[in-house]
Enzyme design. Structure first.
Site, short mmCIF file in Angstrom:
data_model
loop_
_atom_site.label_atom_id
_atom_site.label_comp_id
_atom_site.label_asym_id
_atom_site.label_seq_id
_atom_site.Cartn_x
_atom_site.Cartn_y
_atom_site.Cartn_z
N ARG A 7 4.16 5.98 -23.37
CA ARG A 7 3.72 7.00 -24.33
C ARG A 7 3.93 6.59 -25.78
O ARG A 7 3.03 6.75 -26.62
CB ARG A 7 4.49 8.32 -24.13
CG ARG A 7 3.99 9.19 -23.05
CD ARG A 7 5.15 9.87 -22.37
NE ARG A 7 5.93 8.86 -21.68
CZ ARG A 7 5.65 8.43 -20.45
NH1 ARG A 7 4.70 9.01 -19.78
NH2 ARG A 7 6.35 7.47 -19.88
N THR A 8 5.12 6.13 -26.10
CA THR A 8 5.44 5.91 -27.52
C THR A 8 4.53 4.82 -28.10
O THR A 8 3.90 5.00 -29.15
CB THR A 8 6.92 5.53 -27.68
OG1 THR A 8 7.70 6.50 -26.99
CG2 THR A 8 7.32 5.49 -29.14
N LYS A 65 12.65 -17.83 -27.35
CA LYS A 65 13.11 -19.19 -27.69
C LYS A 65 14.40 -19.16 -28.50
O LYS A 65 14.88 -20.19 -28.95
CB LYS A 65 12.05 -19.92 -28.51
CG LYS A 65 10.68 -20.02 -27.87
CD LYS A 65 9.70 -20.64 -28.87
CE LYS A 65 8.27 -20.37 -28.48
NZ LYS A 65 7.34 -20.63 -29.60
N ARG A 111 10.77 -0.59 -31.04
CA ARG A 111 11.71 -0.11 -30.01
C ARG A 111 12.59 -1.29 -29.63
O ARG A 111 12.11 -2.41 -29.40
CB ARG A 111 10.97 0.41 -28.78
CG ARG A 111 11.92 0.68 -27.61
CD ARG A 111 11.26 1.42 -26.49
NE ARG A 111 10.96 2.80 -26.86
CZ ARG A 111 10.48 3.71 -26.03
NH1 ARG A 111 10.22 3.39 -24.78
NH2 ARG A 111 10.24 4.93 -26.44
N HIS A 114 15.65 8.64 -31.29
CA HIS A 114 14.21 8.49 -31.03
C HIS A 114 13.51 9.56 -31.89
O HIS A 114 12.99 10.54 -31.38
CB HIS A 114 13.95 8.72 -29.54
CG HIS A 114 12.61 8.27 -29.04
ND1 HIS A 114 11.57 7.88 -29.86
CD2 HIS A 114 12.14 8.16 -27.76
CE1 HIS A 114 10.53 7.56 -29.11
NE2 HIS A 114 10.85 7.72 -27.84
N1 CP Z 1 9.12 9.45 -24.20
C1 CP Z 1 9.07 8.10 -24.26
O1 CP Z 1 9.72 7.47 -25.10
O2 CP Z 1 8.24 7.54 -23.34
P1 CP Z 1 7.96 5.97 -23.21
O3 CP Z 1 9.25 5.31 -22.82
O4 CP Z 1 6.88 5.85 -22.16
O5 CP Z 1 7.50 5.49 -24.56
#
Ligand code: CP
Length: 307
Positions: free
Chosen positions: A51-52, A80, A101, A129
């Site tokens: 999603r993110t 590497k 991320r 998040h």
């Molecule tokens: N909610 C969320 O962070 O989903 P993903 O890990 O799929 O990005």
């Protein structure tokens, strides 16, 4: 640090949160525009995501910008031995904004210290998040008609759950009452309980996901027990299936109750809940597109209308 970065939800105040929510509503009504023409956004995902990453990339595409990046760091020169610092410095040569991320807590903050371009934290370990929190707030506002004075029940992995940590911090402005439902191994960390106390936010802790807790809730926020955060797989096996929501458990709940989940789910929510009008997790994920369009424009300093 570029002041338009978003690493922690506490980087922005109530006024800015509310502005982003109004802009998310604007984008929900006008998702396709050309306001990012000429802009390049880098999505650097050192941890898996559906999603993110895809909603950030869709947000850029729908606003006329371009996306570069990776979804699997093993295909990059970090495999590497290139450092995170060097990776960020290199990508800053190519892009106007980094969405990152990373599995390490603090990685996004560190990235802001080695680049002048804005960085959006798309999840750093068990820490924060913030873009998830903006879509969560937008979802809560859309379903409840307000953010103030709600009873929010957080269930599952409250220890490692970065989404619940960010949401808890954001709710400091809205007089919530929290129920924390978790087994003793995955309880809300002391620093977040102290944060509640400092900000005057009421909370109850329970290991029991009881009918009384469900009946009192305006929002139930289920979370996945995250196997990837455990160093001892046996510890994970002990706690992975402790909390499960099914449709029968929603009988007697408030009319306005909505069930949220940042997703992905494993087995915390039975599929029979999906057909309930109280299930909102798929719409919640859709709201991520609009919230992230607003966050990207803020990061790039692009003025947009509010609705
Ligand atoms: N909610 C969320 O962070 O989903 P993903 O890990 O799929 O990005």
């Amino acid at each position: 640090m570029n002041p338009n970065s978003l690493v922690s939800i506490s980087d922005i105040d109530k006024e800015e949160i509310l502005r982003l929510l109004r802009q998310a509503r604007y984008f929900e009504n006008h998702p396709n525009q050309r306001i990012l023409e000429g802009k390049v956004v880098a999505t650097l995902f050192f941890e898996p995501s559906t999603r993110t990453r895809l909603s950030f990339e869709t947000a850029v595409n729908r606003l006329g910008g371009r996306v570069i990046g990776f979804s699997d760091a093993s295909t990059t020169s970090s495999s590497k031995g290139e450092t995170l610092k060097d990776t960020i410095k290199m990508v800053s040569n190519y892009a106007d904004l980094i969405v990152m991320r990373h599995y390490l807590e603090g990685a996004a903050r560190y990235a802001t210290e080695v680049t002048d371009i804005p960085v959006i934290n798309a999840g750093d370990g068990a820490h924060q998040h913030p873009s998830q929190t903006m879509l969560d707030l937008y979802s809560i506002y859309k379903t409840q008609g307000r953010l103030d004075d709600l009873t929010i029940t957080l269930v599952g992995d409250l220890k490692y759950g970065r989404t619940v940590h960010s949401l808890l911090e954001a709710m400091q402005y809205f007089n919530p009452t929290f129920n924390f439902v978790a087994c003793k191994e995955l309880q809300m960390p002391a620093e977040y309980r102290q944060f509640c106390t400092d900000k005057g936010m009421r909370y109850e802790e329970s290991t029991d996901f009881s009918p009384e807790v469900i009946a009192s809730s305006d929002i139930i926020y289920m979370t996945r027990v995250q196997r990837e955060r455990f160093t001892d797989i046996m510890e994970y096996e002990k706690v992975k299936n402790l909390y499960n929501l099914n449709a029968a458990m929603l009988e007697g709940s408030k009319e306005n109750l909505r069930v949220l989940h940042p997703l992905p789910r494993v087995n915390e929510i039975d599929q029979d809940v999906d057909d309930s009008p109280k299930a909102y997790y798929f719409q919640q994920a859709k709201n991520g597109l609009f919230a992230r369009q607003a966050i990207i424009c803020r990061a790039l300093g692009i003025d947009i209308p509010e609705e």
